[in-house]
Design a protein around this motif. Structure first.
Motif, PDB file in Angstrom:
ATOM      1  N   ALA A   1       0.845  -1.198   0.000  1.00  0.00           N
ATOM      2  CA  ALA A   1       0.000   0.000   0.000  1.00  0.00           C
ATOM      3  C   ALA A   1       0.883   1.252   0.000  1.00  0.00           C
ATOM      4  CB  ALA A   1      -0.913  -0.002   1.228  1.00  0.00           C
ATOM      5  N   LEU A   2       2.004   1.166   0.714  1.00  0.00           N
ATOM      6  CA  LEU A   2       2.941   2.293   0.743  1.00  0.00           C
ATOM      7  C   LEU A   2       3.507   2.526  -0.658  1.00  0.00           C
ATOM      8  CD1 LEU A   2       4.586   4.325   2.397  1.00  0.00           C
ATOM      9  CD2 LEU A   2       6.200   2.498   2.938  1.00  0.00           C
ATOM     10  N   ARG A   3       3.879   1.431  -1.326  1.00  0.00           N
ATOM     11  CA  ARG A   3       4.402   1.553  -2.692  1.00  0.00           C
ATOM     12  C   ARG A   3       3.348   2.165  -3.619  1.00  0.00           C
ATOM     13  NH1 ARG A   3       8.452  -0.712  -5.827  1.00  0.00           N
ATOM     14  NH2 ARG A   3       7.928  -1.006  -8.000  1.00  0.00           N
ATOM     15  N   CYS A   4       2.119   1.672  -3.459  1.00  0.00           N
ATOM     16  CA  CYS A   4       1.024   2.184  -4.289  1.00  0.00           C
ATOM     17  C   CYS A   4       0.845   3.690  -4.049  1.00  0.00           C
ATOM     18  CB  CYS A   4      -0.249   1.404  -3.940  1.00  0.00           C
ATOM     19  SG  CYS A   4      -1.732   2.016  -4.690  1.00  0.00           S
ATOM     20  N   ALA A   5       0.914   4.097  -2.783  1.00  0.00           N
ATOM     21  CA  ALA A   5       0.740   5.522  -2.446  1.00  0.00           C
ATOM     22  C   ALA A   5       1.830   6.360  -3.102  1.00  0.00           C
ATOM     23  CB  ALA A   5       0.776   5.704  -0.924  1.00  0.00           C
ATOM     24  N   VAL A   6       3.063   5.837  -3.077  1.00  0.00           N
ATOM     25  CA  VAL A   6       4.183   6.575  -3.666  1.00  0.00           C
ATOM     26  C   VAL A   6       4.022   6.633  -5.185  1.00  0.00           C
ATOM     27  CG1 VAL A   6       6.644   6.328  -4.170  1.00  0.00           C
ATOM     28  CG2 VAL A   6       5.849   6.196  -1.819  1.00  0.00           C
ATOM     29  N   GLN A   7       3.654   5.493  -5.782  1.00  0.00           N
ATOM     30  CA  GLN A   7       3.542   5.474  -7.245  1.00  0.00           C
ATOM     31  C   GLN A   7       2.396   6.358  -7.738  1.00  0.00           C
ATOM     32  OE1 GLN A   7       3.443   1.158  -7.786  1.00  0.00           O
ATOM     33  NE2 GLN A   7       5.426   1.290  -8.789  1.00  0.00           N
ATOM     34  N   LEU A   8       1.313   6.416  -6.942  1.00  0.00           N
ATOM     35  CA  LEU A   8       0.203   7.290  -7.342  1.00  0.00           C
ATOM     36  C   LEU A   8       0.522   8.757  -7.029  1.00  0.00           C
ATOM     37  CD1 LEU A   8      -2.970   5.295  -6.123  1.00  0.00           C
ATOM     38  CD2 LEU A   8      -2.093   5.512  -8.454  1.00  0.00           C
TER      39      LEU A   8
ATOM     40  N   ASP B   1       7.215  14.982  -3.192  1.00  0.00           N
ATOM     41  CA  ASP B   1       8.218  15.375  -4.199  1.00  0.00           C
ATOM     42  C   ASP B   1       8.876  16.682  -3.818  1.00  0.00           C
ATOM     43  OD1 ASP B   1       7.787  13.267  -5.799  1.00  0.00           O
ATOM     44  OD2 ASP B   1       6.582  14.337  -7.293  1.00  0.00           O
ATOM     45  N   GLY B   2      10.193  16.722  -3.910  1.00  0.00           N
ATOM     46  CA  GLY B   2      10.936  17.967  -3.729  1.00  0.00           C
ATOM     47  C   GLY B   2      10.992  18.467  -2.310  1.00  0.00           C
ATOM     48  N   VAL B   3      10.736  17.601  -1.311  1.00  0.00           N
ATOM     49  CA  VAL B   3      10.777  18.092   0.066  1.00  0.00           C
ATOM     50  C   VAL B   3      12.241  18.314   0.486  1.00  0.00           C
ATOM     51  CG1 VAL B   3      10.648  15.755   1.046  1.00  0.00           C
ATOM     52  CG2 VAL B   3      10.002  17.668   2.440  1.00  0.00           C
ATOM     53  N   PHE B   4      12.480  19.459   1.137  1.00  0.00           N
ATOM     54  CA  PHE B   4      13.845  19.810   1.548  1.00  0.00           C
ATOM     55  C   PHE B   4      13.953  19.922   3.058  1.00  0.00           C
ATOM     56  CE2 PHE B   4      14.363  20.694  -2.837  1.00  0.00           C
ATOM     57  CZ  PHE B   4      15.727  20.581  -3.071  1.00  0.00           C
ATOM     58  N   ILE B   5      14.890  19.146   3.642  1.00  0.00           N
ATOM     59  CA  ILE B   5      15.256  19.317   5.053  1.00  0.00           C
ATOM     60  C   ILE B   5      16.771  19.141   5.024  1.00  0.00           C
ATOM     61  CG2 ILE B   5      14.983  18.460   7.418  1.00  0.00           C
ATOM     62  CD1 ILE B   5      12.601  16.761   6.337  1.00  0.00           C
ATOM     63  N   ASP B   6      17.539  20.154   5.263  1.00  0.00           N
ATOM     64  CA  ASP B   6      18.998  20.058   5.126  1.00  0.00           C
ATOM     65  C   ASP B   6      19.368  19.498   3.744  1.00  0.00           C
ATOM     66  OD1 ASP B   6      19.166  20.659   7.910  1.00  0.00           O
ATOM     67  OD2 ASP B   6      18.930  18.534   8.376  1.00  0.00           O
ATOM     68  N   GLY B   7      18.723  19.967   2.701  1.00  0.00           N
ATOM     69  CA  GLY B   7      18.983  19.431   1.360  1.00  0.00           C
ATOM     70  C   GLY B   7      17.855  18.496   0.960  1.00  0.00           C
TER      71      GLY B   7
ATOM     72  N   ALA C   1      15.447  15.721   0.693  1.00  0.00           N
ATOM     73  CA  ALA C   1      15.168  14.727   1.743  1.00  0.00           C
ATOM     74  C   ALA C   1      14.207  13.636   1.313  1.00  0.00           C
ATOM     75  CB  ALA C   1      14.618  15.426   2.974  1.00  0.00           C
ATOM     76  N   SER C   2      13.660  13.743   0.091  1.00  0.00           N
ATOM     77  CA  SER C   2      12.646  12.759  -0.292  1.00  0.00           C
ATOM     78  C   SER C   2      13.209  11.328  -0.185  1.00  0.00           C
ATOM     79  CB  SER C   2      12.176  13.011  -1.720  1.00  0.00           C
ATOM     80  OG  SER C   2      11.414  11.908  -2.147  1.00  0.00           O
ATOM     81  N   GLN C   3      12.417  10.470   0.420  1.00  0.00           N
ATOM     82  CA  GLN C   3      12.851   9.080   0.645  1.00  0.00           C
ATOM     83  C   GLN C   3      12.078   8.108  -0.258  1.00  0.00           C
ATOM     84  OE1 GLN C   3      15.341   8.330   3.421  1.00  0.00           O
ATOM     85  NE2 GLN C   3      15.622  10.434   2.753  1.00  0.00           N
ATOM     86  N   VAL C   4      11.483   8.677  -1.318  1.00  0.00           N
ATOM     87  CA  VAL C   4      10.684   7.854  -2.233  1.00  0.00           C
ATOM     88  C   VAL C   4      11.477   6.657  -2.766  1.00  0.00           C
ATOM     89  CG1 VAL C   4       9.815   7.909  -4.621  1.00  0.00           C
ATOM     90  CG2 VAL C   4       8.975   9.559  -2.961  1.00  0.00           C
ATOM     91  N   ALA C   5      12.757   6.898  -3.098  1.00  0.00           N
ATOM     92  CA  ALA C   5      13.558   5.822  -3.704  1.00  0.00           C
ATOM     93  C   ALA C   5      13.703   4.634  -2.753  1.00  0.00           C
ATOM     94  CB  ALA C   5      14.921   6.352  -4.124  1.00  0.00           C
ATOM     95  N   ILE C   6      13.721   4.901  -1.460  1.00  0.00           N
ATOM     96  CA  ILE C   6      13.858   3.788  -0.507  1.00  0.00           C
ATOM     97  C   ILE C   6      12.634   2.880  -0.603  1.00  0.00           C
ATOM     98  CG2 ILE C   6      13.913   3.182   1.960  1.00  0.00           C
ATOM     99  CD1 ILE C   6      15.804   5.437   2.391  1.00  0.00           C
ATOM    100  N   VAL C   7      11.471   3.500  -0.653  1.00  0.00           N
ATOM    101  CA  VAL C   7      10.241   2.690  -0.762  1.00  0.00           C
ATOM    102  C   VAL C   7      10.254   1.901  -2.065  1.00  0.00           C
ATOM    103  CG1 VAL C   7       7.725   2.802  -0.932  1.00  0.00           C
ATOM    104  CG2 VAL C   7       8.934   4.351   0.626  1.00  0.00           C
TER     105      VAL C   7
END
Ligand SMILES: C[S@@+](CC[C@H](N)C(=O)[O-])C[C@H]1O[C@@H](n2cnc3c(N)ncnc32)[C@H](O)[C@@H]1O
Length: 279
Positions: free
Chosen positions: A36-43, A107-113, A115-121
């Motif tokens: 479901a997490l993957r689906c949320a990220v892909q959508l 997408d494009g979230v910045f925290i100290d540069g 920070a998106s963790q989409v690729a991990i999912v």
């Protein structure tokens, strides 16, 4: 006549049996949560909620994501699972909002540069990882000589982060690299803010398994007087961005570690047995 063995445990009570069956269903189906997490990220659900101002209803999401309206009730089921698993929040029935975890998937979230963790999912829930996990029983049964191939290698004939993976599936190889980078790029800002005193009085530091030196460069920026060595495998150091601020050392921590007042091991799973870390 067959030998009678003493029972290894007492027959469970009815209450225990009911609980055991419920637990069995839960354990057998809990893979739906990462799916479901993957689906949320892909959508693009976290990004859509963010762009809608931080909260969204199902119909807001269906419109924002250009989904067929007939899928609305099914989207509701996925959203419910995402809420119960802590990926999203819902403080009002049918209205969904982000939590810190899903904020990292915007997408494009910045925290100290970046920070998106989409690729991990996307990497951790990829078919390559799932197929490696599904091959575990076969892997255990095979009696092969050392060095033991990790389950991933055994199933795919390729090693994560290595050239063989790029040849097997260039796109998946890229996603896994992005996942490692996303992981490495986060965290040091918080450590420097929350554990500032740790670095006080330090003159030299070796970042053991320091990757491309991102962490070391952030430390030097905050504490310019610290001399930092970044030790990692040659294939990683070769690709590290050039920097005058840190001293890159290509090597293997099991052979030698550059001398320094302190040695840091951050997110390191270094081992001389690849099968131990699943690579
Ligand atoms: C998950 S990354 C962590 C990178 C970095 N510490 C960070 O937090 O950003 C683990 C690193 O350990 C390195 N590594 C694995 N085995 C190693 C070894 N035997 N000697 C040195 N580095 C090693 C890998 O190449 C990889 O860059």
């Amino acid at each position: 006549m067959a030998a009678h063995h003493a029972p290894t445990m007492a027959v469970p009570t009815d209450a225990q049996l009911i609980q055991a069956q419920a637990d069995l269903w839960r354990h057998s189906l809990c893979y739906f949560t990462p799916m479901a997490l993957r689906c949320a990220v892909q959508l693009g659900i976290p990004t859509a909620i963010h762009r809608l101002g931080g909260t969204a209803s199902l119909s807001d999401l269906v419109t924002a994501l250009s989904l067929p309206p007939s899928k609305t009730p099914y989207l509701g089921r996925i959203m419910r699972l995402l809420v119960t698993s802590g990926v999203l929040a819902s403080h009002e029935a049918g209205i969904y909002s982000l939590v810190p975890l899903s904020y990292l998937l915007v997408d494009g979230v910045f925290i100290d540069g970046e920070a998106s963790q989409v690729a991990i999912v996307l990497a951790a829930t990829s078919r390559h990882y799932l197929e490696a996990a599904m091959g575990l029983a076969d892997w255990f049964k095979k009696d092969v000589a050392h060095p033991l191939p990790a389950p991933f290698e055994d199933v795919h004939g390729a090693t994560i982060l290595e050239e063989s993976m790029a040849l097997l599936d260039p796109e998946a190889h890229e996603v896994i690299h992005e996942a490692v980078a996303a992981h490495d790029h986060m965290g040091i800002g918080t450590i420097l803010r929350e554990c500032h005193d740790l670095f006080k009085g330090l003159e030299s530091l070796t970042d053991c398994c320091g990757g491309d030196g991102t962490t070391a460069r952030a430390i030097v920026q905050a504490f310019p007087h610290i001399k930092i060595h970044v030790l990692d495998l040659p294939k990683v150091i070769e690709k590290a961005p050039p920097s005058d601020a840190v001293n890159y050392v290509a090597g293997d921590l099991f052979h030698s570690i550059p001398a320094a007042q302190a040695v840091m091991l951050k997110d390191s799973m270094a081992t001389n047995d690849k099968s131990e870390i699943g690579y």
